[in-house]
Design a protein around this motif. Sequence first.
Motif, PDB file in Angstrom:
ATOM      1  N   ARG A 161       0.728  -1.294   0.133  1.00  0.00           N
ATOM      2  CA  ARG A 161      -0.021  -0.156  -0.039  1.00  0.00           C
ATOM      3  C   ARG A 161       0.797   1.352   0.084  1.00  0.00           C
ATOM      4  NH1 ARG A 161      -5.256   1.547   1.059  1.00  0.00           N
ATOM      5  NH2 ARG A 161      -5.514   3.551   2.126  1.00  0.00           N
TER       6      ARG A 161
ATOM      7  N   ASP B  97      -1.759   7.112   6.808  1.00  0.00           N
ATOM      8  CA  ASP B  97      -2.388   6.502   5.630  1.00  0.00           C
ATOM      9  C   ASP B  97      -3.207   7.580   5.105  1.00  0.00           C
ATOM     10  OD1 ASP B  97      -3.486   4.785   4.019  1.00  0.00           O
ATOM     11  OD2 ASP B  97      -4.088   3.382   5.728  1.00  0.00           O
TER      12      ASP B  97
ATOM     13  N   LEU C 140      -5.253   0.518  -5.616  1.00  0.00           N
ATOM     14  CA  LEU C 140      -4.699   0.736  -4.203  1.00  0.00           C
ATOM     15  C   LEU C 140      -5.124  -0.292  -3.280  1.00  0.00           C
ATOM     16  CD1 LEU C 140      -2.898   2.552  -2.349  1.00  0.00           C
ATOM     17  CD2 LEU C 140      -5.126   3.787  -1.967  1.00  0.00           C
TER      18      LEU C 140
END
Length: 390
Positions: A115, A185, A301
């Motif tokens: 990721r 994130d 993603l």
Amino acid sequence: MSVSDLTPLSAPGGSTVRAVHDEFHGDLLEVSMGPHHPSTHGVFRMIVTLDGETIVKLKPVFGYLHRNHEKLGENTTYLASMPYTDRLDYLNSMTNNWAYAVAVEKLAGLAVPERAEYVRVILAELTRLLNHSCLAGFLMQDCGCSGTPLMYAFREREKILDLFESLSGSRMMCNYQRFGGCRVDPSADWLAGAQRLTDGYGAFLDEFEALLTGNEILMARTQGVGRLSSALAISAGVTGPALRATGVAHDLRKVDGYGVYPRFDFRVPLGDHGDTYDRYMIRILEMRESLKILSQALAGLPGGPIMDPKAKLRGFRPKAGEAYGRIEGPKGEIGFYLISDGSANPYRYRVRPPSFINLTILEDMCLGRTVADAVIILGSVDIVLGEVDR
């Protein structure tokens, strides 16, 4: 060449002019453009020797922004150097961070979660859009256009900077990458904003190209101006759009296949003539390819962690060894060479800055051209003085 006894005359833009005599060319004029001059893209100086309007010699003078970056890196912990990399190419801090992170990850043998690799690609391609848009706008300004193209470019740049600020907390000095991943994130809302920008950026490029790409004045000012041969570009170590404009298919995203770039379908645009117009067009075409990459990366993603759980940033001491990490930054190959002696600081810290290396062939591209041409040739090289001087 001997300097006459004439007192230097003042000239617009902080320049000075003095008469010189050369045994081959006769009486010449030496014009100092800078260091504070609207055409020099920062605190930079060009000493241009002219035979009439024709350039017979050009000496670039830099170092006005030198701040000892590499020696600071040797007296600072690995992690504490990350925000210093923001100040190199201060338009493109995200890619500076990534190149440095790659070097440290090689040195320490750290893995990067999938990721995080995707997020790095997304941020790098947003950065490429930002850089190339600004370059095109500044180049039009150097050509004598009104401020309209530059304002169009800055309008789109603001949208990208808004995304960077919401993710990292800073618009330009992002300090976002970490060894083994990324600092935070991106949220679902942030990803949705990045998708909206990607979907709408093509319309801006269409508008921009309709205004400029086929413009007769722009073509007359840039085609055949500042030619660079592929042989000279290779021997001088030129990289990035300036190299690909000469027809050399060298792009580290393809050559090294770092990160997750091999998973994406995109091409490497190439020029035919290596002139100023080709350097402009390569960047326009690269923005189109960046949009393709962004669409694929956002759609694919994956989930998972954003940081390698084994990465320990406190008390970080990589084992003794050396590593060189490089990526394809917007201006070319940006790399970091590190030597570790097992302590908390690098024993040796070295930057490979594309702006500095690409600038070394400025005289070769300007010889035989006019002063007005030198201004746009310099603009097409695309330099940032924070990276040149370090």
